[in-house]
Structures are given as structure tokens and as C-alpha cells.
Scaffold this active site. Structure first.
Site: not given
Ligand SMILES: [Zn+2]
Ligand SMILES: [Zn+2]
Lengths: 461, 198
Positions: B140, B143, B149-150, B155, B174, B177
Site C-alpha cells: 500500500e 501505491h 500494480h506490476c 515484485c 522489482c 518499481c
């Protein structure tokens, strides 16, 4: 052909009279990467669908003026390739079932379980990629039937044409044999295109390119769950090929363990996903190919004898190009035409000397090497004629008498000579030569040593 | 100061107890969280007047309205507020969530209810509950840093719709990200102390 790359982004329309559904479901789907529009009434939805076209519509069953069922009926006529998911409350599940019978793709009960919703979306995505794939295949098959005709007028190729024509309409398993570059995939495509399965996918698996654990789940799929480390199930290649053809290229490369699994699937025509318990019936036809000597591998014990007999029902052995030099002119003209079309060059042709050189060379890399050489000549040459000087030097350096000898010599000699030429071409840059030869550097070093190839002195610097 | 959505440097994380799980669980989660970020993590109790909004007719807190209420406590820029609750959280049109946060928001809501194996009739497993909770908080917080989302399995930003999926996806960001994270998150390549694995 079918790739397991990213799942497609869907164009989704959410149709619901409740604002919170349009907003929250829209946001959820967008977060999942899709393009989402919303409509607050069936009437508006009809307009938007007519204008924009969507892959998927999520439709609330209970709406004022025109309800979801009526909208579904109208869409069935107007937009038959749109997948519809009906959204319903527990109380109206019966009606949703009616919608299913009416051709809705699925239904989901409000409030949505995020897990169920994401499964439904994944399934719609899979459905979508298969549909797209089918349409694409249908188009290529119909538009370019001649492209699947395999070029070659030699007696050997005539026999192959006849064999393909007679075996294609059946469901017989076919084993395609031949050196690299002889066009084994093309033979598989011709068999698929000539079969009643042609409107279903031909799924290609390059067995040699996949690692052990990956190959299993690639072929057979996996179930979601802790044992597989997967949060969604994944359809294996056999399932994707349902109704169509699976082309197992480089079948000589698969491990003994996967050979056992494969044999079982071929016998039972059912697959079990990795981590799954219930087998799934699948309807597929197998075309396998290899450039390895499977008989020798069976003797060595590296390829299962029972699997060999299972796939070697009809064997199509494509002779190397050097054994059918009479096919070279026709193939060369064919490639030239195709390359000119794809490079947007108007009708080029070969000069007599250029064609003579092409006919003389032994083509150890077979049709693929011939195609590469012509592509290069088209790039470097000047229209409208491909001259001898436009061809790669290793092709033209061989004079006629040497070429004739080259054809008669052993494969080893031809390979040594070819490697030597490419090394010269690339000024002994091993990486570049390896990439032209499509082998890894280790293999190339090994062959250089084995054939005792040496860089000429005074050539370095 | 602009309102441009550049990721703000992370300066602290506060774990806000809202109808909270047992204190020792909150402490274990906060301790584990502080090993995953390079800023101080503290426990904070909720103001007395704070009301948990519920979904009518369902025995669940309303995740989105709860999130708005927590955001209204106004954590200063760079200070993230994570409401940790033992209540099951849902949404008028979704059955449940594990956690909820807005992109570039200042607060997140995470529910322990469905992260606890006992919810599924399995034996209690405190370490697993703590680990899942921390991973969900970090997801979270991703976010909050503006990361969506990946697709990468390895990840932590991969979407998880079940606890199995939380257990199975990676526990770190990952590289792609991680590159989008503001300073303050433990960089993914730095050695991270081991988690209290079961
Ligand atoms: Zn998320
Ligand atoms: Zn990622």
C-alpha cells in the site's frame, strides 16, 4: 505464433445505473491496466458500443427503462464479438443464468469478490487473445495460401508436396526432419493450413529455448495455488492448441522427464496442469520437428523409444539445399520477390552472373542462408538488378569448379568452409561471426578448434 | 511547495491503531516494518472521537470511508499514516480488501482480519500473520508513492487477490518499481535483515 507475453489490455464498458459501481469498478479495472468507459443506461451503452467497439461489457442486470437482459439481446445482434459479463445481486441469480443461456460470457454476483472478478477478467483476456489469434490466422491463411506453398520443383520437393497434400487433411502425427534453415516450420504451417483444423490456432513451442521447469508449465499449464507459486491458473500450449495444431519444434531438446509427460499427453489427449488435480480433455494434432538424429538418440538412451515411435508416424525429411541445387533459382526468385515487396522496391532481378554464383554455392545454412544473402544483396545493391558483386563475398568467392566439388564433399568439410568464410567476413570477430552463424560463442570456439581454423597471419590489427 | 505529484521523501511511518489487533501483534508488525524502510516507524493511537464507518447490513468497516477519515487526520507531507485494524474491511461493491490506499495519498488502511490463517480455519501462525501484514503495508505504501500494480511475479506491487497470492508474490520491489520509490524506502538492492519467517 501464440506468445505468452503480456495479456492484452481490454477495452471495457461498465454499464450500471448506480454511480458507485461505475466509479469503483471503473477504478478497479483501470488499476488492472485496462481502458474503461462507463455508461449509466442501456441506451447510452448501445450508442457507445456502436461508436467505439469494446472487447468486454460488464452489464448490470437491473436497470430502469431497459434492463441488462434486453441490452444483451440487442447486443447479440449488433455486436456479436463483444463478450458480456452480467452483474447481478444474489436475488437475481436465476435471471443471470438465463442470460448465460442467452449467450452471455459469464456472470458475477454483487458485491464482487476481487479474486473472482480478477479471474473473470483474465479469462476474458485469454478468450480475447485466442479470438484475435484465430482471426489473424484465418486472414493469413486465406490471404496468402500461396505463401504456405513450399517453393521447389526438384523431384525431392515434389515428393514433399505430395506427402503434405496427402497427410494434411488427416489427424496423423507428423515428424519433420531436416537441417537448420530447411524450412521445417513452413512444412508444419502448410500441414496445418491444409487441414480442417486451419481456423483454430497453430501453437508453436520451441522446446529448445525453454528451461526445464518452465517447459512443463508452458506445455501443460499450471493451476493457481501455493504448490505452483501461481495466483492465477495458466493455460498450457496444449490447451491453447485445442481444436488446432501444436508444433513442437526442436523436440530432440526436451529432457527425459518432460518426454515421459509428453508421451502421456499424446496418448491420453488430456493434460493435467502443474499443481492441478483434474485432467482436461484437449483436441490437438501434433507436428514435431528436429534437426537431431533421433534414431541415434534412442540408441544412446537420451530420447525415449516409445515417444519416438509415437511421433514418427509420418516422417517428412527435407533434403538440404545442396542436394537439390535445381531448387536454388526458383527459391532465389521467390525470396527476391518477397524481399522487394517488404522493402518496397520495384521488381528487381538477378544478373546472369549473380544467379550463376547462387547456383554454385553449397548453402550449408540452407534456404535461410539463401534468404539472408539475398536480403543483403537487395539492401546493398542498386535496382533493378542484383549483381554478383552485391552478394556476400563468401558466396561469390567460390568459383564454379570449387562449388561443384563443395557439393560433393562431406557435411563437415562444408561446415568448416562455411565457418571459415564467415570468420573472414567478420574479420575474425567471434561474437559477430557467432551471431551470423546463429550459434553461441562457445560452440563456435569449439568448432574453430576442431576444424583447426586459423586466422591468417598479417591479417590482424 | 507545489501540489505536483512528485514522490515526497519518506520521513516517518506511523502505525495507527484503529480497532486494533492485539498490542503485541501491532508491535511485531511495526518492528518488522522498521526493518523494511530506512525511516522511523512508530505506533500511534487513534483520537478518542474517531468513528469507524461501517457498511450497512454487513459486519465490515467501509474501507474507502475509513481511508478518508484517516486521511482527514492530516499527516504532514512525508509522514505516512497506516491505519491497522482487526476489523474486516469491505466496500459497497466489493466483498473485501486486504488494504486500501490512493495513489499519492498520505494514508493507508490495512486489515489483519483476512491475513490471519485462522480466518480460513487454519491453525494460528503469528509469524505468518505479521509477515503478511507488513508486506501488505509495504504494498500500500508503494501505491502512496504513486506506483501502480506490476506484472512482475517477483515484485511486491503485483496485485494479490488472495492470501496465497500475497505469500507467493515477491517480498521486494522489482528494479523498475524500486526506481520509482522516494528516498526513505529501503532500496531493493540493499541487504535487508531477515523477516521472522515461520
Ligand atoms: Zn495494490
Ligand atoms: Zn514491480
Amino acid at each position: 505464433m501464440t506468445t505468452e507475453a503480456k495479456k492484452p489490455v481490454l477495452r471495457i464498458l461498465v454499464v450500471d445505473d448506480e454511480l458507485i459501481v461505475r466509479e469503483s469498478l471503473g477504478a478497479w479495472l483501470r488499476e488492472d491496466g485496462h481502458n474503461v468507459d462507463v455508461a449509466e443506461s442501456a441506451r447510452k451503452a448501445l450508442r457507445m458500443i456502436a461508436q467505439n467497439g469494446y472487447d468486454l461489457a460488464l452489464i448490470d442486470i437491473k436497470m430502469p427503462t431497459m434492463d441488462g437482459l434486453e441490452l444483451q439481446t440487442r447486443l447479440a445482434e449488433a455486436a456479436s464479438d463483444l463478450s458480456i459479463i452480467i452483474m447481478t445481486a444474489y436475488a437475481s441469480v436465476d435471471t443471470a443464468v438465463k442470460a448465460l443461456k442467452n449467450g452471455a460470457y459469464d456472470y458475477i454476483v454483487k458485491p464482487f469478490d476481487p479474486d473472482e472478478l480478477s479471474h473473470l477478467i483474465r479469462r476474458a483476456q485469454e478468450h480475447r487473445s485466442l479470438a484475435v489469434e484465430n482471426v489473424r490466422l484465418k486472414k493469413t491463411l486465406e490471404a496468402s495460401a500461396p505463401r504456405i506453398r513450399i517453393v521447389g520443383d526438384s523431384p525431392a520437393m515434389h515428393r514433399i508436396h505430395e506427402l503434405i497434400a496427402s497427410v494434411a487433411p488427416t489427424d496423423a502425427t507428423v515428424l519433420v526432419l531436416g537441417e537448420s534453415g530447411t524450412g521445417k516450420e513452413l512444412v508444419a504451417a502448410a500441414i496445418h493450413a491444409g487441414s480442417p483444423r486451419r481456423y483454430n490456432p497453430m501453437v508453436i513451442v520451441h522446446c529448445g529455448a525453454l528451461a526445464e521447469g518452465v517447459l512443463e508449465s508452458e506445455l501443460f499449464g499450471h493451476e493457481k495455488g501455493a504448490s505452483t507459486g501461481a495466483s492465477y491458473h495458466h493455460k498450457g500450449k496444449f490447451e491453447q492448441a485445442d481444436g488446432g495444431t501444436i508444433f513442437l519444434d526442436e523436440i530432440g531438446e526436451i529432457s527425459p522427464q518432460v518426454q515421459v509427460e509428453l508421451l502421456r499427453v499424446l496418448d491420453e489427449k488430456r493434460v493435467s496442469r502443474v499443481g492441478g488435480t483434474k485432467p482436461i480433455d484437449v483436441d490437438f494434432r501434433v507436428v514435431a520437428a528436429t534437426n537431431r538424429d533421433l534414431v541415434a538418440m534412442v540408441k544412446e538412451g537420451t530420447f525415449r523409444e516409445d515417444l519416438f515411435y509415437r511421433i514418427n508416424v509420418v516422417a517428412i525429411d527435407i533434403p538440404p539445399l545442396r542436394d537439390r541445387p535445381e531448387d536454388v533459382p526458383q527459391l532465389a526468385e521467390h525470396f527476391l520477390r518477397r524481399i522487394c515487396v517488404s522493402m518496397n522496391r520495384k521488381g528487381m532481378s538477378f544478373s546472369d552472373e549473380a544467379m550463376e554464383a547462387l547456383k554454385t554455392y553449397a548453402w550449408p545454412g540452407n534456404a535461410r542462408e539463401l534468404q539472408n544473402a539475398i536480403e543483403r544483396a537487395v539492401v546493398t545493391g542498386r535496382p533493378p538488378t542484383v549483381e554478383k558483386k552485391d552478394l556476400p563475398r563468401y558466396v561469390t568467392d567460390v568459383d564454379a569448379s570449387v562449388g561443384a566439388v563443395a557439393r560433393a564433399r562431406s557435411l563437415k568439410d562444408v561446415e568448416a568452409e562455411h565457418i571459415h568464410r564467415i570468420l573472414e567476413e567478420s574479420e575474425w570477430n567471434i561474437s559477430r561471426a557467432a551471431s551470423i552463424l546463429e550459434v553461441d560463442r562457445g560452440t563456435l570456439y569449439h568448432k574453430i578448434k576442431r576444424y583447426g581454423l586459423e586466422r591468417p597471419s598479417g591479417h590482424d590489427g | 511547495m507545489t501540489d505536483e505529484r512528485e514522490p515526497d521523501d519518506l520521513e516517518s511511518v506511523e502505525v495507527l491503531e484503529v480497532a486494533a489487533p492485539p498490542r503485541d501483534l501491532v508491535e511485531a508488525v511495526t518492528a518488522a516494518l522498521s526493518r523494511r524502510v530506512s525511516v522511523p516507524c512508530r505506533i500511534r493511537s487513534v483520537p478518542e472521537a474517531f468513528q469507524i464507518p461501517h457498511i450497512p447490513g454487513r459486519n465490515q468497516a467501509d474501507a474507502d470511508r475509513l481511508l478518508s477519515a484517516v486521511e482527514a487526520l492530516g499527516p504532514p507531507v512525508g509522514h505516512v499514516l497506516v491505519a491497522l485494524t482487526a476489523e474486516d474491511i469491505g466496500h459497497p461493491i466489493f466483498t473485501h480488501f486486504f488494504g486500501r490506499a490512493r495513489h499519492h495519498g498520505s494514508a493507508a488502511v490495512v486489515s489483519v482480519a483476512r491475513l490471519d490463517p485462522t480466518f480460513y480455519g487454519l491453525p494460528e501462525d503469528r509469524n505468518r500473520t505479521v509477515l503478511r501484514t507488513v508486506l501488505e503495508i509495504v504494498h500500500e505504501m508503494g501505491h502512496l508513492a504513486g506506483i501502480g500494480h506490476c506484472d512482475d511475479w517477483s515484485c511486491i506491487m503485483r496485485f494479490a487477490s488472495t492470501v496465497d497470492a500475497i505469500d507467493n508474490r515477491g517480498q521486494r520491489f522489482c528494479p523498475a518499481c524500486a526506481a520509482a520509490l522516494p528516498p526513505g524506502f529501503a532500496p531493493s538492492h540493499a541487504p535487508c535483515p531477515p523477516d521472522p519467517e515461520p
